[in-house]
Design a protein around this motif. Structure first.
Motif, short mmCIF file in Angstrom:
data_model
loop_
_atom_site.label_atom_id
_atom_site.label_comp_id
_atom_site.label_asym_id
_atom_site.label_seq_id
_atom_site.Cartn_x
_atom_site.Cartn_y
_atom_site.Cartn_z
N ARG A 15 0.84 -1.21 0.00
CA ARG A 15 0.00 0.00 0.00
C ARG A 15 0.86 1.25 0.00
N LEU A 25 2.53 6.20 -1.81
CA LEU A 25 1.29 5.47 -1.57
C LEU A 25 0.73 4.99 -2.90
N GLN A 28 -5.31 4.14 -3.81
CA GLN A 28 -6.24 3.81 -2.72
C GLN A 28 -7.66 4.00 -3.22
N ILE A 51 -2.57 5.26 6.59
CA ILE A 51 -1.26 4.86 6.06
C ILE A 51 -0.19 5.87 6.48
#
Length: 119
Positions: A15, A25, A28, A51
């Motif tokens: 992730r 990242l 998402q 995160i």
């Protein structure tokens, strides 16, 4: 490879991956995709917050954000309403928003981000 931080990994991807002072990242998307753009945006931003927190930072450290919408004409205003409530205007990241074909028909939004890690 101990200098690489890998968060929430599985057999296909991580992730988030941290390296050289940067946290990358991956895309998402919302977990509950039965709702509209506002709720899906809230879900995605909450995932990003989680995160970032797990890496020891918060949204004030975001450098760049790419927002992908399934239908930009229909969903841009709704997404922006949620984004505007969430973003720290004193530390707003560079941002781009585009329309793209999603991997699943019920995904209305996907967000990719890069943040600075503490030195």
């Amino acid at each position: 490879m101990s200098d690489i931080l890998r968060l929430v990994t599985n057999s296909r991807r991580g992730r988030a991956v941290g390296f050289n002072g940067m946290l990358f990242l991956g895309g998402q998307a919302a977990e509950d995709r039965s709702s509209g753009i506002e709720d899906q945006t809230r879900q995605v931003l909450a995932k990003i917050d989680q995160i970032l927190e797990s890496a020891g930072v918060d949204k004030r450290r975001l450098l760049s954000v790419q927002i992908w919408l399934q239908n930009i004409e229909r969903d841009f205003a709704g997404m922006n309403a949620v984004w505007d409530d969430w973003v720290d205007v004193e530390h707003a990241p560079a941002r781009a928003t585009a329309q793209c074909e999603m991997g699943a028909a019920d995904v209305l939004i996907e967000i990719i981000a890069t943040a600075a890690l503490p030195q």
